[in-house]
Design a protein around this motif. Structure first.
Motif, PDB file in Angstrom:
ATOM      1  N   GLY A 297      -3.057   5.873   6.715  1.00 32.28           N
ATOM      2  CA  GLY A 297      -2.328   6.059   7.978  1.00 32.28           C
ATOM      3  C   GLY A 297      -1.917   4.760   8.638  1.00 32.28           C
ATOM      4  O   GLY A 297      -1.779   4.670   9.861  1.00 32.28           O
ATOM      5  N   VAL A 298      -1.684   3.726   7.861  1.00 33.10           N
ATOM      6  CA  VAL A 298      -1.265   2.421   8.398  1.00 33.10           C
ATOM      7  C   VAL A 298       0.106   2.544   9.073  1.00 33.10           C
ATOM      8  O   VAL A 298       0.993   3.247   8.581  1.00 33.10           O
ATOM      9  CB  VAL A 298      -1.228   1.367   7.249  1.00 33.10           C
ATOM     10  N   ASP A 299       0.285   1.859  10.212  1.00 25.58           N
ATOM     11  CA  ASP A 299       1.537   1.983  10.980  1.00 25.58           C
ATOM     12  C   ASP A 299       2.603   0.993  10.534  1.00 25.58           C
ATOM     13  O   ASP A 299       3.799   1.242  10.726  1.00 25.58           O
ATOM     14  CB  ASP A 299       1.232   1.743  12.463  1.00 25.58           C
TER      15      ASP A 299
ATOM     16  N   ARG B  13       9.309  -0.840   0.975  1.00 26.69           N
ATOM     17  CA  ARG B  13       9.992  -0.082   2.033  1.00 26.69           C
ATOM     18  C   ARG B  13      10.355   1.330   1.563  1.00 26.69           C
ATOM     19  O   ARG B  13      10.513   2.238   2.361  1.00 26.69           O
ATOM     20  CB  ARG B  13      11.243  -0.834   2.500  1.00 26.69           C
ATOM     21  N   GLU B  14      10.443   1.546   0.256  1.00 31.89           N
ATOM     22  CA  GLU B  14      10.704   2.909  -0.250  1.00 31.89           C
ATOM     23  C   GLU B  14       9.443   3.770  -0.175  1.00 31.89           C
ATOM     24  O   GLU B  14       9.523   4.991  -0.175  1.00 31.89           O
ATOM     25  CB  GLU B  14      11.191   2.837  -1.703  1.00 31.89           C
TER      26      GLU B  14
ATOM     27  N   GLY C 135       6.160   3.402   7.848  1.00 36.10           N
ATOM     28  CA  GLY C 135       6.369   2.413   8.912  1.00 36.10           C
ATOM     29  C   GLY C 135       7.161   1.202   8.430  1.00 36.10           C
ATOM     30  O   GLY C 135       7.547   1.132   7.274  1.00 36.10           O
ATOM     31  N   PRO C 136       7.356   0.241   9.320  1.00 32.26           N
ATOM     32  CA  PRO C 136       8.075  -0.975   8.952  1.00 32.26           C
ATOM     33  C   PRO C 136       7.290  -1.813   7.944  1.00 32.26           C
ATOM     34  O   PRO C 136       6.050  -1.810   7.960  1.00 32.26           O
ATOM     35  CB  PRO C 136       8.199  -1.738  10.278  1.00 32.26           C
ATOM     36  N   VAL C 137       8.001  -2.506   7.064  1.00 28.74           N
ATOM     37  CA  VAL C 137       7.395  -3.460   6.131  1.00 28.74           C
ATOM     38  C   VAL C 137       8.117  -4.788   6.325  1.00 28.74           C
ATOM     39  O   VAL C 137       9.350  -4.846   6.179  1.00 28.74           O
ATOM     40  CB  VAL C 137       7.521  -3.013   4.668  1.00 28.74           C
ATOM     41  N   ILE C 138       7.374  -5.836   6.692  1.00 27.39           N
ATOM     42  CA  ILE C 138       8.006  -7.121   7.037  1.00 27.39           C
ATOM     43  C   ILE C 138       7.558  -8.200   6.051  1.00 27.39           C
ATOM     44  O   ILE C 138       6.354  -8.355   5.816  1.00 27.39           O
ATOM     45  CB  ILE C 138       7.578  -7.570   8.461  1.00 27.39           C
TER      46      ILE C 138
ATOM     47  N   SER D 285       5.930  -5.182  17.170  1.00 25.37           N
ATOM     48  CA  SER D 285       7.044  -4.856  18.080  1.00 25.37           C
ATOM     49  C   SER D 285       7.838  -3.667  17.576  1.00 25.37           C
ATOM     50  O   SER D 285       8.223  -2.787  18.362  1.00 25.37           O
ATOM     51  CB  SER D 285       7.968  -6.076  18.214  1.00 25.37           C
ATOM     52  N   LEU D 286       8.058  -3.604  16.281  1.00 23.08           N
ATOM     53  CA  LEU D 286       8.835  -2.473  15.743  1.00 23.08           C
ATOM     54  C   LEU D 286       8.082  -1.156  15.934  1.00 23.08           C
ATOM     55  O   LEU D 286       8.683  -0.135  16.275  1.00 23.08           O
ATOM     56  CB  LEU D 286       9.149  -2.713  14.268  1.00 23.08           C
ATOM     57  N   VAL D 287       6.760  -1.201  15.745  1.00 21.71           N
ATOM     58  CA  VAL D 287       5.971   0.028  15.964  1.00 21.71           C
ATOM     59  C   VAL D 287       6.046   0.433  17.435  1.00 21.71           C
ATOM     60  O   VAL D 287       6.234   1.599  17.770  1.00 21.71           O
ATOM     61  CB  VAL D 287       4.506  -0.182  15.521  1.00 21.71           C
ATOM     62  N   ARG D 288       5.973  -0.589  18.320  1.00 22.90           N
ATOM     63  CA  ARG D 288       6.067  -0.288  19.763  1.00 22.90           C
ATOM     64  C   ARG D 288       7.431   0.315  20.105  1.00 22.90           C
ATOM     65  O   ARG D 288       7.576   1.138  20.999  1.00 22.90           O
ATOM     66  CB  ARG D 288       5.871  -1.592  20.558  1.00 22.90           C
ATOM     67  N   LEU D 289       8.458  -0.113  19.387  1.00 19.40           N
ATOM     68  CA  LEU D 289       9.813   0.430  19.600  1.00 19.40           C
ATOM     69  C   LEU D 289       9.997   1.761  18.890  1.00 19.40           C
ATOM     70  O   LEU D 289      11.089   2.323  18.884  1.00 19.40           O
ATOM     71  CB  LEU D 289      10.849  -0.594  19.095  1.00 19.40           C
TER      72      LEU D 289
END
Ligand code: 5HY
Length: 247
Positions: A68-70, A86-87, A91-94, A211-215
């Motif tokens: 359940g990682v964000d 990313r596929e 959540g976002p992958v940076i 920040s992306l998770v917060r958005l």
């Protein structure tokens, strides 16, 4: 929220220092876990090692989805496996290179990169161009220091990295990007010593992930970042056959 930082090489000591850098950049309320694969190269300094690090990275992303990682950070300067990750991830992958270039562009018109071995400068330059920062990047320089030597307190690494940062500034850069996750702990001291922004991609990527998770932004499930189609995998990679689309 839970941000997972994945060191794609298998050096636990490096994973530990990467985790320290990530937690320093994260909010106190954010859970940051730093992991590395149990299979793959001890460090990544060639295309061969980068290619063979990707299965282990993707395995860690799949485990993170179970947990359940964000959001995720790919903590290797070549951003290996970033598109594939990313596929798989909701959540976002940076990637730390992409994040570092963006962070540098927010604080300086021109930046340079200081990386490890000369043979990795081609990948760094390729990523600069891929992410659209070609005009802003004045130079990519190598320290000719092996990744795992960065962790050796007896090595000359810190002095050499500082010298190469000075050379990048002399070439006209207004900020420097550190081109290895293993340099993360040098960032703030170097910035103070050199009186200019020195960017560490681990911290930048962690802050951007938060920040992306917060958005409430997640990786798109459309087009190129849609889940891979079901397919059989043979041999050693048989466990990588996917059950189907991510929800
Ligand atoms: C990294 N290799 O950040 C890259 C740096 C490099 O094992 N972790 C590695 O030299 O490309």
């Amino acid at each position: 929220m839970h941000v997972r930082v994945v060191n794609p090489n298998t050096s636990v000591g490096m994973t530990r220092s990467i985790g320290i850098a990530a937690r320093a950049a994260a909010s106190p309320s954010t859970r940051v876990t730093a992991v590395n694969p149990t299979m793959g190269p001890a460090s990544i300094e060639s295309h061969y090692e980068e290619a063979l690090a990707v299965p282990g990275l993707l395995e860690q992303i799949a485990l993170g989805e179970r947990d359940g990682v964000d959001a995720y950070v790919v903590a290797c300067f070549g951003d290996p496996g970033l598109d594939a990750a990313r596929e798989l991830a909701r959540g976002p992958v940076i990637g730390i290179a992409e994040a570092a270039f963006h962070a540098a562009s927010f604080v300086a018109r021109r930046f340079g990169v200081v990386t490890t071995l000369g043979r990795t400068t081609g990948r760094a330059r390729e990523l600069v161009d891929r992410y659209g920062f070609g005009p802003a990047c004045v130079e990519v320089r190598a320290c000719e220091i092996a990744v795992l030597e960065l962790d050796d307190p007896a090595s000359e690494a810190r002095r050499v990295v500082a010298d190469e940062c000075r050379a990048v500034f002399a070439a006209g850069a207004d900020a420097v990007v550190l081109g290895c996750a293993g340099m993360a702990d040098l960032c703030h001291d170097l910035s103070g010593e050199l009186g200019a922004p020195v960017v560490d991609g681990v911290g930048a990527a962690t802050a951007f992930a938060e920040s992306l998770v917060r958005l409430r932004l997640r990786t798109s499930t459309r087009g190129e970042s849609a889940a891979p189609p079901r397919k059989d995998f043979a041999g050693l990679l048989a466990p990588f056959s996917l059950a189907g689309a991510r929800v």
